[in-house]
Design an enzyme around this catalytic site. Structure first.
Site, PDB file in Angstrom:
ATOM      1  N   CYS A 237       0.850  -1.195   0.000  1.00 26.72           N
ATOM      2  CA  CYS A 237       0.000   0.000   0.000  1.00 26.72           C
ATOM      3  C   CYS A 237       0.886   1.245   0.000  1.00 26.72           C
ATOM      4  CB  CYS A 237      -0.936   0.013   1.205  1.00 26.72           C
ATOM      5  SG  CYS A 237      -2.021   1.462   1.225  1.00 26.72           S
TER       6      CYS A 237
ATOM      7  N   CYS B 284      -0.260   4.118   2.310  1.00 28.53           N
ATOM      8  CA  CYS B 284       0.035   3.837   3.715  1.00 28.53           C
ATOM      9  C   CYS B 284       1.534   3.939   3.991  1.00 28.53           C
ATOM     10  CB  CYS B 284      -0.491   2.461   4.100  1.00 28.53           C
ATOM     11  SG  CYS B 284      -2.292   2.308   3.978  1.00 28.53           S
TER      12      CYS B 284
END
Length: 177
Positions: free
Chosen positions: A131, A134
Site C-alpha cells: 500500500c 500507507c
C-alpha cells in the site's frame, strides 16, 4: 519450532534469507523492541504458520506483553487498512477518495506501546502489503518525529526478509510446488 531450528531448515537456495534474518534482527539502527516488534507484525502479515509461531516464540523473550500486543495490533489493523486505502488509491474513480472509510481503527490510538515503534511496525506491514499511500503516510509520520531514514530502511529489511522466508517455507511445505 524454535526460530533457529526453522532457519536451519531453510534450503540451500535460500541461504541468503536465512543469513539475512540473523543480521536484520540485530541492526543497530533499531532498538530491540523495534526490531522484534517489526518481526512479529511482519510474521503475522506473512501468513506462514511455521514462521509466525517461531517468530512469536522468540519475540516473547525480547518484548513485554504490551509491545507484543501492539505489534499484533499493527498487523491486524494494517491488514484491513492496506487493502482499503490501496483500493482507494488504485481506483480511477475519484468518488471513493471522498467517501468516509467507516472502519474502526481505534487501536491505532490505543495500542499502549511506544507510538514511534507502532508507526514503524505499521510501515513495515504496509510495505509488505504493497500500500503506497500507507507507506508514504507512516514514513512521513516517522520522519516528522525524527526517525532516521536508516531506521526506516532497517525495518523494511526485516519485512522483506520475513516475506521472502514465508514464501520459501510455503513452497517447501507443498511438495507439488
Amino acid at each position: 519450532m524454535e526460530l533457529e531450528q526453522l532457519l536451519n531448515s531453510v534450503p540451500e537456495y535460500a541461504k541468503d534469507l536465512k543469513l539475512n534474518m540473523g543480521g536484520v534482527l540485530r541492526q543497530t539502527e533499531l532498538t530491540e523492541q523495534q526490531a522484534w516488534g517489526t518481526a512479529v507484525a511482519c510474521a503475522i502479515a506473512a501468513r506462514n504458520p511455521q514462521l509466525r509461531e517461531s517468530v512469536l516464540g522468540e519475540a516473547a523473550k525480547h518484548l513485554n506483553e504490551q509491545a507484543l500486543f501492539a505489534a499484533k495490533a499493527a498487523a491486524s489493523v494494517m491488514g484491513m487498512n492496506n487493502i482499503f486505502y490501496r483500493f482507494r488509491h488504485l481506483s480511477t474513480n475519484p468518488k471513493y477518495g471522498a467517501m468516509p472509510a467507516r472502519l474502526r481503527m481505534q487501536v491505532i490510538a490505543k495500542h499502549g506501546s511506544d507510538p514511534i515503534d507502532f508507526e514503524l511496525w505499521c510501515l513495515a506491514v504496509s510495505a509488505m502489503n504493497g500500500c503506497g499511500v500507507c507507506v508514504d503516510s507512516h514514513e512521513n509520520v516517522l520522519r516528522e518525529k525524527g526517525v532516521s531514514e536508516e531506521a526506516v530502511l532497517a525495518a523494511i529489511r526485516i519485512a522483506s526478509t520475513i516475506h521472502g522466508l514465508a514464501a520459501i517455507l510455503d513452497v517447501e511445505a507443498d511438495p507439488i510446488a
